[in-house]
Design an enzyme around this catalytic site. Sequence first.
Site, PDB file in Angstrom:
ATOM      1  N   ASN A  89      70.264 -15.994  47.577  1.00 49.69           N
ATOM      2  CA  ASN A  89      70.715 -15.366  48.826  1.00 49.69           C
ATOM      3  C   ASN A  89      70.948 -16.370  49.944  1.00 49.69           C
ATOM      4  OD1 ASN A  89      70.618 -13.091  51.056  1.00 49.69           O
ATOM      5  ND2 ASN A  89      69.002 -14.564  51.587  1.00 49.69           N
ATOM      6  N   PHE A  94      78.974 -21.190  60.085  1.00 48.41           N
ATOM      7  CA  PHE A  94      79.198 -21.602  61.472  1.00 48.41           C
ATOM      8  C   PHE A  94      79.704 -20.395  62.246  1.00 48.41           C
ATOM      9  CE2 PHE A  94      78.969 -25.686  59.534  1.00 48.41           C
ATOM     10  CZ  PHE A  94      78.624 -26.569  60.545  1.00 48.41           C
ATOM     11  N   GLN A 105      82.379 -28.764  59.391  1.00 49.96           N
ATOM     12  CA  GLN A 105      82.019 -27.399  58.978  1.00 49.96           C
ATOM     13  C   GLN A 105      82.186 -27.234  57.466  1.00 49.96           C
ATOM     14  OE1 GLN A 105      83.348 -24.105  61.292  1.00 49.96           O
ATOM     15  NE2 GLN A 105      83.354 -25.219  63.220  1.00 49.96           N
ATOM     16  N   SER A 139      80.367 -13.040  49.043  1.00 52.24           N
ATOM     17  CA  SER A 139      80.887 -12.285  50.188  1.00 52.24           C
ATOM     18  C   SER A 139      82.297 -11.811  49.887  1.00 52.24           C
ATOM     19  CB  SER A 139      80.905 -13.195  51.420  1.00 52.24           C
ATOM     20  OG  SER A 139      81.621 -12.570  52.465  1.00 52.24           O
ATOM     21  N   TYR A 193      83.679 -21.210  55.133  1.00 48.61           N
ATOM     22  CA  TYR A 193      82.755 -20.206  54.584  1.00 48.61           C
ATOM     23  C   TYR A 193      83.416 -19.488  53.403  1.00 48.61           C
ATOM     24  CZ  TYR A 193      79.680 -16.110  54.431  1.00 48.61           C
ATOM     25  OH  TYR A 193      78.823 -15.113  54.018  1.00 48.61           O
ATOM     26  N   LYS A 197      82.286 -19.457  49.438  1.00 45.07           N
ATOM     27  CA  LYS A 197      81.955 -18.228  48.702  1.00 45.07           C
ATOM     28  C   LYS A 197      82.895 -18.010  47.516  1.00 45.07           C
ATOM     29  CE  LYS A 197      78.308 -16.851  51.058  1.00 45.07           C
ATOM     30  NZ  LYS A 197      76.966 -16.821  50.456  1.00 45.07           N
TER      31      LYS A 197
END
Length: 276
Positions: A89, A94, A105, A139, A193, A197
Site C-alpha cells: 500500500n 507530489f 518528481q 490507482s 504518479y 502506477k
Amino acid sequence: MSNVPVAVVTGSNKGIGFAIVRALCKQFPGDVYLTARDPGRGQEAVAKLQEEGLRPLFHQLDIDDLQSIRALRDFLKEKYGGLNVLVNNAGIAFKVHDTAPFAVQAEVTLKTNFFGTKNVCTELLPLMKPYGKVVNVSSMASSSALGGCSRELQQKFRSDTITEDELVELMTKFVEDTKKSVHEKEGWPTTAYGVSKIGVTVLSRIQARMLNEKRKGDHILLNACCPGWVRTDMAGPKATKSPDEGAETPVYLALLPSDADGPHGQFLSNKTVRTW
Ligand code: NAP
C-alpha cells in the site's frame, strides 16, 4: 516457529493502509502487522487501534530501504516460516502545486511507488505460503496515464509477454527521459504518479503470470487495485471515500476465499475487474 497465519500491510501508519490494518484486524484469522518507515508514527498508529480494542502488531518497514525490507523478510521467515497476506500500500504523490522540477518528481515518485514496491515483492513473494494473497495498491491514475502514452508504449504495457526486466528498463527510461526533457517526445504522459502506477499495475500482471508458471499448485492470488478517491493526506479532504471505504477493495482481495481461483493478475476498482 508459529503456525498462525500472518498479514503485512506496507505504509500503514495512516490513510488507507491504516484502514486496511483495521479491517484485517477484524476479519483476518491471524497476526496482522502494521508497518511504518518511522517507528514512532507506527507505534502511535498501533496505540490508536488498540484503543478500538484491536490488536495489530508492529514492524518497521521503509520500502525505499533494502536493508529494512530484508530485516522484515528475515523476521517473517524465522517467526512464521512465510507470509499469508501481503498488501503493498505504501506510496507517495507530489501535490499538484509542488514546484519541484518534473525530473525530481519523476525520480522520487518512481523510487518509492515503483522501485520500492518491486523490491518488497522481490524479497517477500518467495515467502508467500500456498493460498496466499498479494494486493498491490495502484490507482485509476495508471489507466488514465496509460491512455496518455504513445501507441508503442501502450502496446508494451499491455503486452502479455513483457518481463520484469523490460518493465524496469522502461520505468528507468522514463526517469532518464524527464532529466533530458525528452519524455513527451518519447511518448510519455506528463504525470510521474501516473507512470509510477502504470509500473505497479504492469508489475502485478507480470508477477501473476510468473506465479502461474512457477507456483501453479500453490493457488496464490495476486492483483492490483485502485482504492478510489479517498480522504487522506495524499488526496485531501474533498475526496469522496472515507479511508475505511477506500480499504474495501484491497481488503476484499486480501481475504478472497481459499477456494477462489480468481481474480488473479487483474486490476480492480470497486471490487470489479477493469480492462487494462
Ligand atoms: P497517505 O495518507 O499519504 O499514506 C501513505 C502511507 O505510505 C503513509 O503511511 C506513508 O508513511 C507511507 N509511505 C510513504 N513512503 C513510504 C516508504 N518509503 N516506506 C514505507 N511507507 C511509506 O496516502 P493514502 O491515500 O493512504 O495512499 C495509500 C495508497 O493508496 C498509495 O499507494 C496511493 O498511491 C494509493 N491511492 C490513493 C488514492 C487516494 O485517493 N487517497 C487513490 C488511488 C490510489 P509516512 O507517514 O511515513 O509518510
